[in-house]
Design a protein around this motif. Structure first.
Motif, PDB file in Angstrom:
ATOM      1  N   TRP A 222      -4.317  14.195  -2.225  1.00  9.39           N
ATOM      2  CA  TRP A 222      -3.605  13.118  -1.780  1.00  9.39           C
ATOM      3  C   TRP A 222      -4.026  11.616  -2.494  1.00  9.39           C
ATOM      4  O   TRP A 222      -5.243  11.639  -3.191  1.00  9.39           O
ATOM      5  N   ILE A 223      -3.206  10.908  -2.497  1.00  7.04           N
ATOM      6  CA  ILE A 223      -3.319   9.644  -3.293  1.00  7.04           C
ATOM      7  C   ILE A 223      -3.266   8.422  -2.437  1.00  7.04           C
ATOM      8  O   ILE A 223      -2.204   8.236  -1.645  1.00  7.04           O
ATOM      9  N   TYR A 224      -4.038   7.555  -2.266  1.00 11.19           N
ATOM     10  CA  TYR A 224      -4.026   6.236  -1.569  1.00 11.19           C
ATOM     11  C   TYR A 224      -4.187   5.118  -2.289  1.00 11.19           C
ATOM     12  O   TYR A 224      -5.290   5.126  -2.971  1.00 11.19           O
ATOM     13  N   TYR A 225      -3.402   3.917  -2.266  1.00  8.28           N
ATOM     14  CA  TYR A 225      -3.814   2.990  -2.886  1.00  8.28           C
ATOM     15  C   TYR A 225      -3.197   1.584  -2.359  1.00  8.28           C
ATOM     16  O   TYR A 225      -2.187   1.506  -1.582  1.00  8.28           O
ATOM     17  N   PHE A 226      -3.650   0.523  -2.718  1.00 12.75           N
ATOM     18  CA  PHE A 226      -3.179  -0.877  -2.835  1.00 12.75           C
ATOM     19  C   PHE A 226      -2.892  -1.364  -4.117  1.00 12.75           C
ATOM     20  O   PHE A 226      -3.576  -1.032  -4.947  1.00 12.75           O
ATOM     21  N   ASP A 227      -1.614  -1.856  -4.552  1.00 16.35           N
ATOM     22  CA  ASP A 227      -1.520  -2.189  -5.787  1.00 16.35           C
ATOM     23  C   ASP A 227      -0.791  -3.861  -5.789  1.00 16.35           C
ATOM     24  O   ASP A 227      -1.600  -4.637  -6.188  1.00 16.35           O
ATOM     25  N   TYR A 228       0.329  -4.141  -5.309  1.00 11.89           N
ATOM     26  CA  TYR A 228       0.756  -5.371  -5.631  1.00 11.89           C
ATOM     27  C   TYR A 228       0.294  -6.358  -4.244  1.00 11.89           C
ATOM     28  O   TYR A 228       0.092  -5.862  -2.951  1.00 11.89           O
TER      29      TYR A 228
ATOM     30  N   TYR B 111       0.702   9.207  -1.002  1.00 13.04           N
ATOM     31  CA  TYR B 111       1.456  10.572  -1.334  1.00 13.04           C
ATOM     32  C   TYR B 111       0.790  11.526  -1.839  1.00 13.04           C
ATOM     33  O   TYR B 111      -0.423  11.616  -1.948  1.00 13.04           O
TER      34      TYR B 111
ATOM     35  N   SER C 258       0.676  -1.104  -0.075  1.00 11.71           N
ATOM     36  CA  SER C 258       0.099  -0.139  -0.094  1.00 11.71           C
ATOM     37  C   SER C 258       0.725   1.190  -0.196  1.00 11.71           C
ATOM     38  O   SER C 258       2.163   1.203   0.392  1.00 11.71           O
ATOM     39  N   LYS C 259       0.186   2.351  -0.512  1.00 12.29           N
ATOM     40  CA  LYS C 259       1.283   3.509  -0.396  1.00 12.29           C
ATOM     41  C   LYS C 259       0.094   4.649  -0.543  1.00 12.29           C
ATOM     42  O   LYS C 259      -0.763   4.766  -1.011  1.00 12.29           O
TER      43      LYS C 259
END
Lengths: 109, 128
Positions: free
Chosen positions: B111-117, B103, B100-101
């Motif tokens: 703001w940007i929030y996400y889960f990816d891998y 920035y 998750s990240k």
């Protein structure tokens, strides 16, 4: 307890367009919930598609797009392919905590 | 290239404590904005978020499971550990960890929030 609601199932014809939605029990979904969308096929881990409402990952096909629609987060598939048949999950952030929707089973028929 | 892999017991008895380890590569949990989350999925059911730990040791838990969960990180080993106490058959599920990240996107002032891998998941069965 916060509940995130998605359509349980949708059916679309190949080449067609379909929109999946994601609603919050707390009220209208805004960009501040940073909606994420995931695709999951049987026996596989989820794959991330969309983040923070409308941003695509580098691997996300162009036919997938995200938006806010009528107080909900939305995932639109345009020009649906047979391989798009899958379960789709949305995710919303609530001040640091995270809640997944119940998933939408998309059938391509 | 980011990869994550879950490990732990495949079978636990009711009332026991489950300990799962997520071993990752391709990123550092000491980098600003980076996190690792745990998510589970009972057979045939939906995803359920469990916990999330960030680079600064900020920890977040599912309100419904908070009393049973503990998430920790070992930055030097590139590992995140989740413990869940008092296991019950309803906790039978595939457990995933995910990168998750967040920035701040200064170009869009958002703001940007996400889960990816995601990891491949590990199936944990609770049974006596």
């Amino acid at each position: 307890q916060t509940v995130v609601t998605q359509e349980p199932s949708l059916t679309v014809s190949p080449g067609g367009t379909v929109t999946l939605t994601c609603a919050s029990s707390t009220g209208a979904v805004t960009s501040g919930y940073y909606p994420n969308w995931f695709q999951q096929k049987p026996g596989q881990a989820p794959r991330a598609l969309i983040y923070s409402t409308s941003n695509k990952h580098s691997w996300t096909p162009a036919r997938f797009s995200g938006s806010l629609l009528g107080g909900k987060a939305a995932l639109t598939l345009s020009g649906v392919q047979p391989e798009d048949e899958a379960e789709y999950y949305c995710l919303l952030y609530y001040g640091g905590a995270v809640v997944f929707g119940g998933g939408t089973k998309l059938t391509v028929l | 290239q980011i990869t994550l892999k879950e490990s732990g017991p495949t079978l636990v008895k009711p009332t026991q404590t489950l300990t799962l380890t997520c071993t990752f590569s391709g990123f550092s949990l000491s980098t600003s904005g980076v996190g690792v989350g745990w998510i589970r999925q009972p057979p045939g059911k939906a995803l359920e978020w469990l916990a999330l730990i960030y680079w600064n040791d900020d920890k977040r838990y599912s309100p419904s499971l908070k009393s049973r969960l503990t998430i920790t990180k070992d930055t030097s080993k590139n590992q995140v550990v989740l413990t869940m106490t008092n296991m019950d058959p309803v906790d039978t599920a595939t457990y995933y960890c995910a990168h998750s990240k967040y920035y701040y996107d200064s170009s869009g002032s958002v703001w940007i929030y996400y889960f990816d891998y995601w990891g491949q998941g590990t199936l944990v069965t609770v049974s006596s």
